[in-house]
Design a protein around this motif. Sequence first.
Motif, short mmCIF file in Angstrom:
data_model
loop_
_atom_site.label_atom_id
_atom_site.label_comp_id
_atom_site.label_asym_id
_atom_site.label_seq_id
_atom_site.Cartn_x
_atom_site.Cartn_y
_atom_site.Cartn_z
N ALA A 12 14.00 5.85 1.69
CA ALA A 12 13.67 4.54 1.12
C ALA A 12 14.89 3.92 0.44
O ALA A 12 15.16 2.73 0.59
N TYR A 13 15.64 4.75 -0.27
CA TYR A 13 16.84 4.29 -0.95
C TYR A 13 17.85 3.71 0.04
O TYR A 13 18.37 2.60 -0.14
N VAL A 14 18.14 4.46 1.11
CA VAL A 14 19.11 4.02 2.10
C VAL A 14 18.65 2.73 2.77
O VAL A 14 19.44 1.79 2.96
N GLU A 23 21.11 -8.80 3.30
CA GLU A 23 20.34 -9.97 2.84
C GLU A 23 18.97 -10.12 3.50
O GLU A 23 18.46 -11.23 3.62
N GLN A 24 18.40 -9.00 3.92
CA GLN A 24 17.00 -9.04 4.32
C GLN A 24 16.13 -9.19 3.08
O GLN A 24 15.00 -9.69 3.17
N LEU A 25 16.66 -8.75 1.95
CA LEU A 25 16.08 -9.04 0.64
C LEU A 25 17.04 -10.02 -0.03
O LEU A 25 18.20 -9.71 -0.26
N GLU A 26 16.56 -11.20 -0.35
CA GLU A 26 17.43 -12.28 -0.78
C GLU A 26 17.80 -12.21 -2.26
O GLU A 26 16.97 -11.84 -3.10
N SER A 27 19.04 -12.58 -2.56
CA SER A 27 19.50 -12.65 -3.95
C SER A 27 18.64 -13.62 -4.74
O SER A 27 18.35 -14.73 -4.28
N GLY A 28 18.22 -13.18 -5.92
CA GLY A 28 17.41 -14.03 -6.80
C GLY A 28 15.92 -13.96 -6.51
O GLY A 28 15.12 -14.39 -7.34
N ALA A 29 15.54 -13.44 -5.35
CA ALA A 29 14.11 -13.39 -4.99
C ALA A 29 13.42 -12.23 -5.70
O ALA A 29 14.04 -11.24 -6.07
N MET A 30 12.11 -12.39 -5.90
CA MET A 30 11.29 -11.36 -6.53
C MET A 30 10.41 -10.70 -5.47
O MET A 30 9.85 -11.37 -4.61
N TYR A 31 10.28 -9.39 -5.57
CA TYR A 31 9.44 -8.62 -4.65
C TYR A 31 8.58 -7.65 -5.45
O TYR A 31 8.95 -7.22 -6.55
N SER A 32 7.44 -7.30 -4.89
CA SER A 32 6.59 -6.28 -5.51
C SER A 32 6.82 -4.94 -4.82
O SER A 32 7.30 -4.88 -3.68
N GLU A 33 6.45 -3.85 -5.49
CA GLU A 33 6.52 -2.54 -4.87
C GLU A 33 5.69 -2.50 -3.59
O GLU A 33 6.11 -1.91 -2.59
N LYS A 34 4.52 -3.14 -3.63
CA LYS A 34 3.66 -3.13 -2.45
C LYS A 34 4.33 -3.84 -1.27
O LYS A 34 4.26 -3.37 -0.13
N GLN A 35 4.98 -4.98 -1.53
CA GLN A 35 5.68 -5.69 -0.46
C GLN A 35 6.74 -4.80 0.18
O GLN A 35 6.85 -4.72 1.41
N LEU A 36 7.52 -4.13 -0.66
CA LEU A 36 8.60 -3.28 -0.16
C LEU A 36 8.04 -2.07 0.58
O LEU A 36 8.57 -1.65 1.62
N ALA A 37 6.95 -1.50 0.05
CA ALA A 37 6.30 -0.37 0.72
C ALA A 37 5.79 -0.77 2.09
O ALA A 37 5.92 -0.03 3.07
N ASP A 38 5.21 -1.96 2.17
CA ASP A 38 4.71 -2.46 3.46
C ASP A 38 5.86 -2.70 4.44
O ASP A 38 5.75 -2.42 5.64
N MET A 39 6.98 -3.23 3.93
CA MET A 39 8.13 -3.49 4.80
C MET A 39 8.66 -2.21 5.43
O MET A 39 9.07 -2.19 6.60
N LEU A 40 8.66 -1.12 4.64
CA LEU A 40 9.22 0.14 5.12
C LEU A 40 8.15 1.09 5.65
O LEU A 40 8.48 2.20 6.10
N ASP A 41 6.88 0.65 5.59
CA ASP A 41 5.77 1.49 6.03
C ASP A 41 5.79 2.85 5.33
O ASP A 41 5.75 3.91 5.95
N MET A 42 5.89 2.78 4.00
CA MET A 42 5.95 3.98 3.17
C MET A 42 4.96 3.86 2.03
O MET A 42 4.47 2.76 1.72
N ARG A 44 3.99 4.03 -2.06
CA ARG A 44 4.67 3.37 -3.18
C ARG A 44 5.49 4.34 -4.03
O ARG A 44 6.45 3.92 -4.69
N THR A 45 5.14 5.65 -3.99
CA THR A 45 5.89 6.61 -4.81
C THR A 45 7.36 6.71 -4.40
O THR A 45 8.25 6.58 -5.26
N PRO A 46 7.68 6.94 -3.12
CA PRO A 46 9.11 6.99 -2.76
C PRO A 46 9.82 5.65 -2.98
O PRO A 46 11.00 5.63 -3.32
N ILE A 47 9.08 4.55 -2.80
CA ILE A 47 9.67 3.24 -3.06
C ILE A 47 10.03 3.11 -4.54
O ILE A 47 11.12 2.67 -4.90
N ARG A 48 9.09 3.52 -5.39
CA ARG A 48 9.32 3.42 -6.83
C ARG A 48 10.52 4.28 -7.25
O ARG A 48 11.37 3.85 -8.05
N GLU A 49 10.60 5.50 -6.71
CA GLU A 49 11.70 6.39 -7.07
C GLU A 49 13.03 5.85 -6.55
O GLU A 49 14.05 5.94 -7.25
#
Length: 213
Positions: A12-14, A23-42, A44-49
């Motif tokens: 998840a870190y890499v 820039e798939q994640l844009e500067s200044g933009a806000m994201y939730s853990e759930k959004q990021l977890a969905d993007m990586l199909d993971m 929320r725990t590894p995303i949070r860590e």
Amino acid sequence: MVEKELSQTDSAYVQLESMIIFEQLESGAMYSEKQLADMLDMGRTPIREALQKLAWEQMVNIYPRRGIQIPTLTVEKQLKLLEVRRPIEALCAGLAAEKATREQKKQMRELAEGIVECAHDQNDQAFFHHLRQVHNELVAASRNDYIRQAMRPLQGLSRRFWFLYKEKDTEHPALLHAEVMKAVARGDKVSAVQAANDVIDYLHAFTLKQISY
């Protein structure tokens, strides 16, 4: 070079670092853990860590109950970062030249060849991967945990700045990074330190160029 199998957190870190760099994640933009977890199909725990690691490296800002923001980059911040990175990078390269094992020296030679090949092929993803490996191997070969702690945020932020503005530059630092690795592989401390300073000289000049755009 044999790649180690990554844990979910490391994976998840890499992936998140790559998404920030490219820039798939844009500067200044806000994201939730759930959004990021969905993007990586993971989960929320590894995303949070992974986010905790990235926050420590100043690649993300975490705001409780609000989300995760990708901080903006500035020339001023990058120049201050390079002031700190220069002596630490030179120290790291010098220690690596002194302490690298035979296997690490072999990896250095392979990385020197690989990073130049990536630049020649204009393969940004592969170059990013090799650049991370270059930084990681140098730190590992220095055998100093304090250098590891100091270098991680400096290198990550420098990588992000270069990839953000690289299209405006006609030069490429692959050969400079390769010279560091080759000097370390030879066990040549003086040349390794000089090559590390050459990398910072390039990055400093590259950063100053962005003021005129």
